[in-house]
Structure formats: C-alpha cells, structure tokens
Design a protein around this motif. Structure first.
Motif, PDB file in Angstrom:
ATOM      1  N   LEU A  95       0.113  -2.742 -15.885  1.00  0.00           N
ATOM      2  CA  LEU A  95       0.715  -1.490 -15.453  1.00  0.00           C
ATOM      3  C   LEU A  95      -0.135  -0.841 -14.362  1.00  0.00           C
ATOM      4  CD1 LEU A  95       2.888   0.657 -15.747  1.00  0.00           C
ATOM      5  CD2 LEU A  95       1.582   1.662 -17.635  1.00  0.00           C
ATOM      6  N   LYS A  96      -1.455  -0.981 -14.469  1.00  0.00           N
ATOM      7  CA  LYS A  96      -2.350  -0.444 -13.443  1.00  0.00           C
ATOM      8  C   LYS A  96      -2.074  -1.102 -12.098  1.00  0.00           C
ATOM      9  CE  LYS A  96      -7.272   0.229 -12.436  1.00  0.00           C
ATOM     10  NZ  LYS A  96      -8.658   0.005 -12.944  1.00  0.00           N
ATOM     11  N   SER A  97      -1.869  -2.407 -12.100  1.00  0.00           N
ATOM     12  CA  SER A  97      -1.569  -3.133 -10.859  1.00  0.00           C
ATOM     13  C   SER A  97      -0.266  -2.643 -10.248  1.00  0.00           C
ATOM     14  CB  SER A  97      -1.477  -4.632 -11.136  1.00  0.00           C
ATOM     15  OG  SER A  97      -2.682  -5.142 -11.638  1.00  0.00           O
ATOM     16  N   LYS A  98       0.715  -2.406 -11.106  1.00  0.00           N
ATOM     17  CA  LYS A  98       2.028  -1.982 -10.606  1.00  0.00           C
ATOM     18  C   LYS A  98       1.955  -0.589  -9.991  1.00  0.00           C
ATOM     19  CE  LYS A  98       4.423  -4.879 -13.971  1.00  0.00           C
ATOM     20  NZ  LYS A  98       5.270  -4.917 -15.193  1.00  0.00           N
ATOM     21  N   ILE A  99       1.150   0.307 -10.590  1.00  0.00           N
ATOM     22  CA  ILE A  99       0.977   1.647 -10.022  1.00  0.00           C
ATOM     23  C   ILE A  99       0.304   1.558  -8.660  1.00  0.00           C
ATOM     24  CG2 ILE A  99      -0.241   3.842 -10.291  1.00  0.00           C
ATOM     25  CD1 ILE A  99       0.243   3.615 -13.286  1.00  0.00           C
ATOM     26  N   ILE A 100      -0.746   0.722  -8.563  1.00  0.00           N
ATOM     27  CA  ILE A 100      -1.445   0.540  -7.289  1.00  0.00           C
ATOM     28  C   ILE A 100      -0.507  -0.056  -6.243  1.00  0.00           C
ATOM     29  CG2 ILE A 100      -3.297  -0.743  -6.135  1.00  0.00           C
ATOM     30  CD1 ILE A 100      -4.950  -0.428  -8.638  1.00  0.00           C
ATOM     31  N   PHE A 101       0.393  -0.938  -6.686  1.00  0.00           N
ATOM     32  CA  PHE A 101       1.359  -1.532  -5.755  1.00  0.00           C
ATOM     33  C   PHE A 101       2.242  -0.454  -5.134  1.00  0.00           C
ATOM     34  CE2 PHE A 101       5.677  -3.085  -4.996  1.00  0.00           C
ATOM     35  CZ  PHE A 101       5.429  -4.080  -4.069  1.00  0.00           C
TER      36      PHE A 101
ATOM     37  N   ILE B 143       3.563   3.186  -0.484  1.00  0.00           N
ATOM     38  CA  ILE B 143       3.564   4.488   0.198  1.00  0.00           C
ATOM     39  C   ILE B 143       2.651   4.439   1.422  1.00  0.00           C
ATOM     40  CG2 ILE B 143       2.920   6.922  -0.019  1.00  0.00           C
ATOM     41  CD1 ILE B 143       3.739   6.732  -2.967  1.00  0.00           C
ATOM     42  N   GLN B 144       1.509   3.771   1.275  1.00  0.00           N
ATOM     43  CA  GLN B 144       0.574   3.656   2.393  1.00  0.00           C
ATOM     44  C   GLN B 144       1.169   2.821   3.527  1.00  0.00           C
ATOM     45  OE1 GLN B 144      -2.813   2.061   0.384  1.00  0.00           O
ATOM     46  NE2 GLN B 144      -3.527   4.045  -0.345  1.00  0.00           N
ATOM     47  N   VAL B 145       1.981   1.813   3.185  1.00  0.00           N
ATOM     48  CA  VAL B 145       2.654   1.022   4.211  1.00  0.00           C
ATOM     49  C   VAL B 145       3.630   1.904   4.986  1.00  0.00           C
ATOM     50  CG1 VAL B 145       4.328  -0.833   4.598  1.00  0.00           C
ATOM     51  CG2 VAL B 145       2.414  -1.204   3.051  1.00  0.00           C
ATOM     52  N   VAL B 146       4.347   2.759   4.261  1.00  0.00           N
ATOM     53  CA  VAL B 146       5.271   3.689   4.927  1.00  0.00           C
ATOM     54  C   VAL B 146       4.502   4.594   5.882  1.00  0.00           C
ATOM     55  CG1 VAL B 146       6.863   5.613   4.571  1.00  0.00           C
ATOM     56  CG2 VAL B 146       6.948   3.632   3.051  1.00  0.00           C
ATOM     57  N   LEU B 147       3.351   5.098   5.422  1.00  0.00           N
ATOM     58  CA  LEU B 147       2.520   5.954   6.279  1.00  0.00           C
ATOM     59  C   LEU B 147       2.016   5.179   7.504  1.00  0.00           C
ATOM     60  CD1 LEU B 147       0.430   7.874   3.572  1.00  0.00           C
ATOM     61  CD2 LEU B 147       2.333   8.758   4.936  1.00  0.00           C
TER      62      LEU B 147
ATOM     63  N   TRP C  58      -5.309   1.991   9.150  1.00  0.00           N
ATOM     64  CA  TRP C  58      -4.171   2.262   8.271  1.00  0.00           C
ATOM     65  C   TRP C  58      -3.538   0.973   7.757  1.00  0.00           C
ATOM     66  CZ3 TRP C  58      -2.530   6.292   5.652  1.00  0.00           C
ATOM     67  CH2 TRP C  58      -2.927   7.573   6.036  1.00  0.00           C
ATOM     68  N   TRP C  59      -3.364  -0.007   8.632  1.00  0.00           N
ATOM     69  CA  TRP C  59      -2.721  -1.251   8.206  1.00  0.00           C
ATOM     70  C   TRP C  59      -3.639  -2.078   7.310  1.00  0.00           C
ATOM     71  CZ3 TRP C  59       2.117  -2.266   7.871  1.00  0.00           C
ATOM     72  CH2 TRP C  59       3.026  -1.658   8.733  1.00  0.00           C
ATOM     73  N   SER C  60      -4.947  -2.045   7.564  1.00  0.00           N
ATOM     74  CA  SER C  60      -5.894  -2.753   6.699  1.00  0.00           C
ATOM     75  C   SER C  60      -5.887  -2.148   5.301  1.00  0.00           C
ATOM     76  CB  SER C  60      -7.308  -2.687   7.288  1.00  0.00           C
ATOM     77  OG  SER C  60      -7.362  -3.300   8.552  1.00  0.00           O
ATOM     78  N   PHE C  61      -5.934  -0.821   5.246  1.00  0.00           N
ATOM     79  CA  PHE C  61      -5.957  -0.106   3.976  1.00  0.00           C
ATOM     80  C   PHE C  61      -4.663  -0.342   3.191  1.00  0.00           C
ATOM     81  CE2 PHE C  61      -6.152   4.148   1.639  1.00  0.00           C
ATOM     82  CZ  PHE C  61      -7.111   3.684   0.749  1.00  0.00           C
ATOM     83  N   ALA C  62      -3.520  -0.245   3.887  1.00  0.00           N
ATOM     84  CA  ALA C  62      -2.227  -0.426   3.229  1.00  0.00           C
ATOM     85  C   ALA C  62      -2.048  -1.863   2.724  1.00  0.00           C
ATOM     86  CB  ALA C  62      -1.099  -0.063   4.192  1.00  0.00           C
ATOM     87  N   SER C  63      -2.441  -2.834   3.535  1.00  0.00           N
ATOM     88  CA  SER C  63      -2.305  -4.247   3.155  1.00  0.00           C
ATOM     89  C   SER C  63      -3.167  -4.580   1.953  1.00  0.00           C
ATOM     90  CB  SER C  63      -2.681  -5.145   4.336  1.00  0.00           C
ATOM     91  OG  SER C  63      -1.866  -4.887   5.453  1.00  0.00           O
ATOM     92  N   PHE C  64      -4.401  -4.058   1.938  1.00  0.00           N
ATOM     93  CA  PHE C  64      -5.299  -4.343   0.827  1.00  0.00           C
ATOM     94  C   PHE C  64      -4.781  -3.707  -0.468  1.00  0.00           C
ATOM     95  CE2 PHE C  64      -9.288  -3.431  -1.599  1.00  0.00           C
ATOM     96  CZ  PHE C  64      -9.601  -4.750  -1.890  1.00  0.00           C
ATOM     97  N   SER C  65      -4.238  -2.491  -0.375  1.00  0.00           N
ATOM     98  CA  SER C  65      -3.682  -1.827  -1.561  1.00  0.00           C
ATOM     99  C   SER C  65      -2.503  -2.622  -2.116  1.00  0.00           C
ATOM    100  CB  SER C  65      -3.244  -0.403  -1.215  1.00  0.00           C
ATOM    101  OG  SER C  65      -4.340   0.382  -0.823  1.00  0.00           O
ATOM    102  N   MET C  66      -1.652  -3.117  -1.233  1.00  0.00           N
ATOM    103  CA  MET C  66      -0.526  -3.942  -1.675  1.00  0.00           C
ATOM    104  C   MET C  66      -1.022  -5.220  -2.348  1.00  0.00           C
ATOM    105  SD  MET C  66       2.553  -2.655  -0.910  1.00  0.00           S
ATOM    106  CE  MET C  66       3.631  -4.044  -0.606  1.00  0.00           C
TER     107      MET C  66
END
Length: 238
Positions: free
Chosen positions: A104-110, A115-119, A151-159
């Motif tokens: 569930l933690k992984s899914k929340i982070i996903f 959201i970060q990808v949208v940003l 932004w793209w590095s951060f968003a990609s890593f979070s995904m």
C-alpha cells in the motif's frame, strides 16, 4: 522581506501538511503503534531538514542564478545515480525467495509520483510557451532547462519507487531500491495492533538514521515470509 515571509509561511504550511498526511497514511498502512514510532524519528529529521534547507536557500541566494542551476543539476544527478546504481547493486541480492509485490505504501508513492509527473508536464508547457517568444528577463535558458531536468528526474524516480516491489531475497530484504542484508538485522517482530505488519530492526548505515522499518505483508504471503525469517534469522524474533 515581504516575499521571504510569504515563502516561509508557505513552506511551513507545506511541511506541516506533508507530516500530517504521512502520519495518517502510515497509521492506515502499519498501525498506530508503528506510525507513532516512525513519527518520532521523522520529526527529528524534519527539523534537521528545515534547518539545512534554510541554510542551503541562503547559500543558493548568495550564488545567484548559478546557485539554483547547480542545485537543480546536482539534485537530478543524485536522484539518477541512486536509481541507476540499483541495477548494479541488485546483482548482489541473490535468488528470489518470495515476491510480496507492491505494498500500500508503494501504491501511495506511485500516485504522488503521478502528481509530480503532471507538475513536470505543466513546467514543460510553461517553458516552451514563453520560449517561442523569447525567455523572460527574470530568468535564463540555462536555469529553466536545469529546472526541467530536476522535475522530470524527481517525478520519474517517484514513479519508479511506486512500482517497486517488496522482495525477500537470498541475501536480504529488498524494498524501495535498497537492500537490508540479513547480517544487519538485529531482530524482527509482528506488530500486535496490525498483525500483518512486520517490523525489522537493523544496524543503520548512517548516524541518526532510524534503525527499523515497518513493512505491511499481505495475509497470503505472511506464512511464507514467517518461514523465511525463521530460517534466515533464527532466534531473532521478538
């Protein structure tokens, strides 16, 4: 100084909101007991992060636009290095013993990563829109490009973190692109208020780092995980 006060208020509200959200999410995932334990350690790190963040902010301001460019590029490099290095470090984990899957933690982070990808998409659109008519005077092309890279590095890593699975391997426990070797684990226990949550205590790599982690284990995998822990960590169950 008016802008700085507004920024400070926004920053504090953002941090407070993030802490509250994380606690609520943690309580749902690992139970109240483990969530409170995590919160005590997180509070100390948040205070340290706030002080470090303000110090870094002033240093960046002194360096001017090159300070922000350096910050964005170095942050992107650090994030990418952490991500890419795992593909080499994963060769040390050994054969697969149990694939617990996404927690569930992984899914929340996903979803946070989504959201970060949208940003990041919005930031990209904002970059190309004025770029067609020339870069505004208050910024530079180098600064805007470095910001996009961050932004793209951060968003990609979070995904990627959100898609990562919890695995029990021959040489340790793999989760969130990290490996807790069996030799580093001091003890483990199943939480009493959340029977499917496994808390593992281990030797931290860095001073002040929390020497424990709480992992939600789906009911269908609990028996297999219990057997693996009994074999790999004899006498270490609390």
């Amino acid at each position: 100084m008016g802008w700085f006060l507004d920024f400070l208020i926004f920053f504090v509200v953002l941090i407070a909101g993030s802490v509250l959200f994380n606690y609520i999410a943690a309580e749902r995932i690992v139970g109240r007991k483990a969530a409170r334990r995590n919160f005590r350690y997180a509070t100390a790190w948040i205070l340290f992060g706030l002080l470090s963040g303000f110090a870094l902010f002033f240093v960046i301001q002194l360096l001017g636009r090159y300070g922000w460019i350096s910050f964005y590029i170095l942050s992107a490099v650090a994030i990418s290095t952490r991500w890419i290095s795992w593909f080499f470090r994963k060769q040390e984990v050994g054969s697969l013993l149990a694939d617990v899957g996404r927690t569930l933690k992984s899914k929340i982070i996903f979803w946070i990563g989504l959201i970060q990808v949208v940003l990041a998409v919005i930031q990209t659109w904002l970059f190309f829109t004025p770029a067609l008519n020339g870069i505004p005077e208050y910024t530079t092309l180098e600064l805007e490009i470095s910001k996009l890279i961050f932004w793209w590095s951060f968003a990609s890593f979070s995904m990627a973190l959100g898609l990562n699975k919890l695995e029990f391997r021959e040489n340790g426990i793999c989760f969130m692109y990290s490996l807790i070797r069996w030799q580093r684990i001091n003890s483990y226990a199943w939480e009493t208020d959340k029977l499917n949550v496994l808390t593992v205590r281990f030797k931290p790599r860095f001073p002040l780092s929390p020497g424990f982690t709480s992992l939600p284990i789906p009911a269908k995998h609990k028996e297999v995980v219990s057997r693996i822990l009994a074999e790999r960590l004899p006498g270490k169950r609390l």
